[in-house]
Design a protein around this motif. Structure first.
Motif, PDB file in Angstrom:
ATOM      1  N   LEU A 226       0.844  -1.513  -0.041  1.00 44.75           N
ATOM      2  CA  LEU A 226       0.107   0.272   0.213  1.00 44.75           C
ATOM      3  C   LEU A 226       0.776   0.603  -0.093  1.00 44.75           C
ATOM      4  CD1 LEU A 226      -2.333  -0.658   2.718  1.00 44.75           C
ATOM      5  CD2 LEU A 226      -3.610  -1.084   0.094  1.00 44.75           C
ATOM      6  N   SER A 227       0.225   2.337  -0.591  1.00 46.07           N
ATOM      7  CA  SER A 227       1.036   3.449  -0.725  1.00 46.07           C
ATOM      8  C   SER A 227       0.123   4.501  -0.838  1.00 46.07           C
ATOM      9  CB  SER A 227       1.379   3.676  -1.728  1.00 46.07           C
ATOM     10  OG  SER A 227       0.593   3.446  -3.456  1.00 46.07           O
ATOM     11  N   ALA A 228       0.538   5.335   0.240  1.00 43.30           N
ATOM     12  CA  ALA A 228      -0.033   6.716   0.569  1.00 43.30           C
ATOM     13  C   ALA A 228      -0.793   7.325  -0.723  1.00 43.30           C
ATOM     14  CB  ALA A 228       0.544   8.036   0.741  1.00 43.30           C
ATOM     15  N   ALA A 229      -2.058   7.993  -0.770  1.00 46.95           N
ATOM     16  CA  ALA A 229      -2.526   8.249  -2.025  1.00 46.95           C
ATOM     17  C   ALA A 229      -1.920   9.468  -2.248  1.00 46.95           C
ATOM     18  CB  ALA A 229      -4.114   8.705  -1.124  1.00 46.95           C
TER      19      ALA A 229
ATOM     20  N   PHE B  38      -8.123  -3.291   4.703  1.00 45.52           N
ATOM     21  CA  PHE B  38      -9.449  -3.082   3.528  1.00 45.52           C
ATOM     22  C   PHE B  38      -8.716  -1.220   2.903  1.00 45.52           C
ATOM     23  CE2 PHE B  38     -11.922  -5.095   7.569  1.00 45.52           C
ATOM     24  CZ  PHE B  38     -13.135  -5.363   6.513  1.00 45.52           C
ATOM     25  N   GLY B  39      -7.394  -1.995   3.181  1.00 47.59           N
ATOM     26  CA  GLY B  39      -7.142  -0.569   2.013  1.00 47.59           C
ATOM     27  C   GLY B  39      -6.584   0.874   2.471  1.00 47.59           C
ATOM     28  N   TRP B  40      -6.620   0.315   4.101  1.00 39.33           N
ATOM     29  CA  TRP B  40      -6.162   2.274   4.701  1.00 39.33           C
ATOM     30  C   TRP B  40      -4.573   2.412   4.769  1.00 39.33           C
ATOM     31  CZ3 TRP B  40      -9.995   5.770   6.614  1.00 39.33           C
ATOM     32  CH2 TRP B  40     -11.066   5.753   5.658  1.00 39.33           C
ATOM     33  N   PHE B  41      -3.958   2.783   4.556  1.00 41.12           N
ATOM     34  CA  PHE B  41      -2.098   3.666   5.113  1.00 41.12           C
ATOM     35  C   PHE B  41      -2.406   4.234   6.255  1.00 41.12           C
ATOM     36  CE2 PHE B  41       1.396   6.105   4.592  1.00 41.12           C
ATOM     37  CZ  PHE B  41       2.179   5.444   4.253  1.00 41.12           C
ATOM     38  N   TRP B  42      -1.856   3.729   6.874  1.00 40.33           N
ATOM     39  CA  TRP B  42      -1.376   4.150   8.484  1.00 40.33           C
ATOM     40  C   TRP B  42      -0.576   5.314   7.907  1.00 40.33           C
ATOM     41  CZ3 TRP B  42       1.708   0.896  12.554  1.00 40.33           C
ATOM     42  CH2 TRP B  42       1.326   1.668  14.624  1.00 40.33           C
ATOM     43  N   GLY B  43      -0.254   6.272   8.647  1.00 36.37           N
ATOM     44  CA  GLY B  43       0.729   7.075   8.848  1.00 36.37           C
ATOM     45  C   GLY B  43       1.449   7.292  10.141  1.00 36.37           C
ATOM     46  N   ALA B  44       1.922   6.081  10.214  1.00 37.90           N
ATOM     47  CA  ALA B  44       3.673   5.690  11.127  1.00 37.90           C
ATOM     48  C   ALA B  44       4.218   5.711  10.476  1.00 37.90           C
ATOM     49  CB  ALA B  44       3.255   4.058  12.007  1.00 37.90           C
TER      50      ALA B  44
ATOM     51  N   GLY C  93       1.098   8.443  14.347  1.00 38.40           N
ATOM     52  CA  GLY C  93       0.408   7.747  14.167  1.00 38.40           C
ATOM     53  C   GLY C  93      -0.868   7.658  14.335  1.00 38.40           C
ATOM     54  N   MET C  94      -1.457   8.470  14.975  1.00 42.28           N
ATOM     55  CA  MET C  94      -3.271   8.577  14.905  1.00 42.28           C
ATOM     56  C   MET C  94      -3.373   8.570  13.153  1.00 42.28           C
ATOM     57  SD  MET C  94      -3.834  12.477  14.986  1.00 42.28           S
ATOM     58  CE  MET C  94      -2.435  13.196  16.422  1.00 42.28           C
ATOM     59  N   HIS C  95      -3.208   8.210  11.929  1.00 42.89           N
ATOM     60  CA  HIS C  95      -3.564   9.114  11.112  1.00 42.89           C
ATOM     61  C   HIS C  95      -3.616   8.201  10.510  1.00 42.89           C
ATOM     62  CE1 HIS C  95      -4.007  11.440   7.682  1.00 42.89           C
ATOM     63  NE2 HIS C  95      -3.714  10.413   6.743  1.00 42.89           N
ATOM     64  N   PHE C  96      -5.174   7.748   9.510  1.00 49.39           N
ATOM     65  CA  PHE C  96      -4.864   6.268   8.496  1.00 49.39           C
ATOM     66  C   PHE C  96      -5.607   7.009   8.092  1.00 49.39           C
ATOM     67  CE2 PHE C  96      -4.622   4.505  12.944  1.00 49.39           C
ATOM     68  CZ  PHE C  96      -4.293   3.359  12.381  1.00 49.39           C
TER      69      PHE C  96
END
Length: 257
Positions: free
Chosen positions: A18-21, A148-154, A161-164
């Protein structure tokens, strides 16, 4: 027993495949949420995007965001409830839709601006951005978000870390399904790394520019003006169009033996 808010090291192997949008993906498929941005939340003014924004209860809280993202979030949090009920009981949010730049950036538009990202807290406590540690409870649910295809900001250069956020792959899939763009447009959209992008791919780019072009960039995962100028200089010196957009030909030149 480790509490949900205890700080731990970032696990290895997060965000597999997965990569950030990417900014080019979001702008091409959804348009710009507004004409100008600051560090503060401002309303979405793009009328086409506004029609795609919904408000809904997703389980532990209510959110406002892009319709497919909100629906996906419902599915993610239902899985969290079933698989990690203690974390689910502690979950809260610091918001989803917020049209602004990424913190401390003048070029990177946050994916909150499209309502495709969410910041989470546990028992009312936000994970501190940029300390290189994450709340234990977040490590338990990150694999579910990834599934589910969400990227974790960690994984960002400045740990968040709070960001998905919805990954580039997930956004392109929705577009291919015709949820907010023509499937033909989605199929033809190139995979470009451009001004405003952030994440591990940008770190890889910056490291390559430093190694091959002596760019002297800070490897922080933020595609800002310095990285843009280094890309254009590299492209110009290798017979490529110096447009600052990193596509297949530029990557090939950067990775050539």
């Amino acid at each position: 027993m480790t509490s949900m808010t205890s700080l731990v090291a970032i696990p290895s192997g997060i965000n597999p495949n997965l990569s950030a949008a990417r900014q080019a993906t979001m702008l091409s498929l959804l348009g710009s949420p507004r004409t100008n941005y600051s560090q503060s939340c401002q309303p979405v003014t793009n009328p086409v995007l506004k029609r795609l924004v919904v408000s809904s209860d997703v389980g532990p809280f209510k959110v406002t965001g892009l319709a497919p993202a909100v629906e996906s979030l419902k599915q993610v949090l239902a899985a969290v409830r079933d698989e990690q009920p203690q974390v689910h009981a502690a979950l809260g949010t610091a918001g989803m839709l917020c049209a602004r730049n990424v913190r401390n950036s003048f070029t990177s538009v946050s994916n909150h601006s499209w309502g495709c990202a969410i910041d989470l807290n546990l028992d009312g406590v936000l994970d501190t951005r940029g300390d290189g540690l994450v709340q234990y409870g977040l490590t338990l649910i990150a694999p579910i978000f990834n599934r589910f295809g969400w990227f974790w900001g960690a994984a960002f250069g400045t740990e968040d870390g709070m960001h998905f956020e919805c990954s580039d792959q997930l956004v392109r899939r929705w577009a291919g399904e015709g949820l907010f763009a023509s499937p033909q447009i989605a199929a033809q959209l190139p995979h470009l790394l451009t001004l405003g992008d952030r994440g591990p791919e940008v770190e890889k780019l910056q490291a390559a520019l430093n190694r091959l072009g002596g760019a002297g960039l800070k490897v922080d995962g933020m595609f800002g003006q310095g990285t843009l100028q280094a890309v254009m200089a590299f492209q110009g010196s290798h017979g490529l169009t110096p447009d600052g957009a990193v596509g297949d030909r530029t990557w090939q030149a950067l990775t050539a033996p």
